[in-house]
Each structure stands twice: as structure tokens, then as C-alpha cells.
Design a protein around this motif. Sequence first.
Motif, short mmCIF file in Angstrom:
data_model
loop_
_atom_site.label_atom_id
_atom_site.label_comp_id
_atom_site.label_asym_id
_atom_site.label_seq_id
_atom_site.Cartn_x
_atom_site.Cartn_y
_atom_site.Cartn_z
N LEU A 192 -1.77 63.58 63.60
CA LEU A 192 -0.34 63.75 63.83
C LEU A 192 0.01 65.22 63.74
N GLY A 193 1.05 65.62 64.50
CA GLY A 193 1.47 67.02 64.48
C GLY A 193 2.97 67.16 64.60
N ILE A 194 3.40 68.35 65.00
CA ILE A 194 4.82 68.67 65.13
C ILE A 194 5.27 68.34 66.55
N SER A 195 5.92 67.20 66.70
CA SER A 195 6.25 66.68 68.03
C SER A 195 7.70 66.26 68.16
N SER A 196 8.59 66.88 67.41
CA SER A 196 10.00 66.47 67.43
C SER A 196 10.62 66.61 68.81
N HIS A 197 10.12 67.55 69.64
CA HIS A 197 10.66 67.73 70.98
C HIS A 197 10.32 66.57 71.92
N HIS A 198 9.41 65.69 71.50
CA HIS A 198 9.04 64.53 72.31
C HIS A 198 9.62 63.22 71.77
N LEU A 199 10.38 63.25 70.71
CA LEU A 199 10.75 62.03 70.00
C LEU A 199 11.58 61.05 70.81
N HIS A 200 12.26 61.49 71.84
CA HIS A 200 13.07 60.58 72.63
C HIS A 200 12.24 59.74 73.60
N PHE A 201 10.94 60.03 73.70
CA PHE A 201 10.03 59.19 74.47
C PHE A 201 9.39 58.18 73.51
N PRO A 202 9.33 56.90 73.85
CA PRO A 202 8.78 55.88 72.94
C PRO A 202 7.34 56.17 72.54
N GLY A 203 7.04 55.93 71.28
CA GLY A 203 5.68 56.05 70.77
C GLY A 203 5.36 57.34 70.07
N THR A 204 6.14 58.37 70.29
CA THR A 204 5.89 59.65 69.64
C THR A 204 6.13 59.54 68.14
N ILE A 205 5.22 60.11 67.35
CA ILE A 205 5.35 60.19 65.89
C ILE A 205 5.20 61.66 65.51
N GLN A 260 0.49 62.86 68.05
CA GLN A 260 0.70 61.54 68.63
C GLN A 260 2.04 61.62 69.37
N GLU A 261 1.96 61.78 70.68
CA GLU A 261 3.17 62.03 71.44
C GLU A 261 2.98 61.65 72.90
N GLN A 262 4.10 61.49 73.58
CA GLN A 262 4.05 61.12 74.99
C GLN A 262 3.32 62.16 75.82
N HIS A 263 2.57 61.67 76.79
CA HIS A 263 1.89 62.53 77.75
C HIS A 263 2.12 62.02 79.16
N GLY A 264 3.36 61.64 79.45
CA GLY A 264 3.69 61.18 80.78
C GLY A 264 3.10 59.82 81.08
N PRO A 265 3.09 59.41 82.36
CA PRO A 265 2.62 58.08 82.73
C PRO A 265 1.11 57.94 82.82
N HIS A 266 0.36 59.05 82.71
CA HIS A 266 -1.07 58.97 83.02
C HIS A 266 -2.01 59.42 81.90
N MET A 267 -1.48 59.75 80.70
CA MET A 267 -2.36 60.08 79.58
C MET A 267 -1.87 59.37 78.33
N THR A 268 -2.80 58.95 77.49
CA THR A 268 -2.43 58.22 76.28
C THR A 268 -1.79 59.16 75.25
N GLU A 269 -1.03 58.56 74.35
CA GLU A 269 -0.30 59.37 73.37
C GLU A 269 -1.21 59.97 72.30
#
Length: 242
Positions: free
Chosen positions: A62-75, A23-32
Motif C-alpha cells: 500500500l502507498g500514498i494514493s489519495s488522489h485516486h480514492l474516488h475510483f473504486p478499490g483504491t486503498i 493499491q489503486e486504480q489503473h484504468g480499465p486494463h491494469m489491476t489495482e
Amino acid sequence: MTWPEVKEALRTVQLAIIPLGAQEQHGPHMTESCDAVLAEQFAIRLTERLHPLAFMTPPIALGISSHHLHFPGTISLQPSTLIALLRDIVRSLKPHGIQRFLVINAHGGNQATLGVAADVLTREEEIEFYYAKTTASAKDVMDKHIRSKVYGHSCEREVSEALYLAPELVRQERLAKGELTEEGRWRKLRPGSPLQGFYYYEEMTTNGCIGDGRQGSRKLGEELVETALTRLSAAVRDILDP
């Protein structure tokens, strides 16, 4: 499935397939939820190809997504949490005769933890533990069609896979090219570089994408997915009993 249906299936099942996403950011065009949905949809198709020798567990979303955590919505999970989840699944199914487990992974950030899980769970639980990245075995298809020098996240590959497997994941009116930063540590730490290390995704891309999602297509997605399914199902049958 009801428990009697599971009991009946276990007469022939040799392998449990576990979809794993993020569950992580995928830019402006794909859902998290992108990676979780793609893992599940790919795993469904693989399980169908392997019927009646395999069944699929519910997905780990859910997975290992700490590198995306500064984008809203990432868990993000901790690696130890993911290994604990996998251990609990193994311990729940092993008493019913399942000795082989295959994680179908749709998120690159999970790969390192899966390598550790394979080591730990194979030895401690005395089972066979395998993992595969969804379309990694179709690298030749990617090389033939993808022109971006750097790609791999919300890019032409991932958008294409989604357009084929789960088009509701894509906001087609917002498709964008990755906005890569010119400078930064990340360029020295990419796969294939002599040095590896952790960096946050915003160090690399300001909009959360790498590659060019505008170049994605359902046709490419179908070729990627079906090629990978054919190769992976053949590889899995090689490890199962005759």
C-alpha cells in the motif's frame, strides 16, 4: 527464508531492499495491485544482481494514493503511516547489523513521502536511507520510444513494464488510451509547471489512464527494466563497502 538462513545471509548482506507499491486504480486494463507487484518483481531482480550483498524484505503493498480514492478499490495510506512502517522495518533489522536501506518504489505518489522519510530516518535512526523509482533511470529509453505528450499512469511505459515483469496484471483485450479532460486545474499543476499542488485523478482523466497503453510492448518493457537494473545496480554498488 528461515531465521538460520537469514542469519547466514547477514554474514555478507550490507543492504536491505524494500519494495514499495500501491493499491489503486489503473484504468480499465491494469489491476489495482499493479504497483505493488511491479515493485516486488523489479526488486527481486535487483537483489539477485547484488547477491550476496543485499536481501529483500517483504513488499509494502500500500502507498500514498489519495488522489485516486474516488475510483473504486483504491486503498491509501497517510504519509505518516508509511513513514511509521518504514521506521519499524529499520528498527527491526538494524540490531542485526543492517545499516543501509533502499526502497524500490513503483508509484510516483510515494516519492514526496520518501523524501521526508530519508530526512527523518537518516537522522533519527542513524542509518543510510535511499530510494529509487523502478525505471526512472531509463528516461532516455522512454524519450526514444514513447510518443504521448502526457504519460505515466497505466500508459505505454507501465503496460510495457508489466508485460515484461508480470503480464497477468494486464487485461490486453481492454487496453485503452487515456481520456484526458480538455480543461481543468491539473494542466497547470503537472510536473515541470511553475506551480505545484494536489488534484484528484478524475480531474485529469475520465478513465483513470494517462498516455496510451495500446502502444505498450514486452520488448519495450524489457529494454526499460534491464537498462534501469544495470544502472541502479551499479549506483548501489558505489555506496557499499568494497
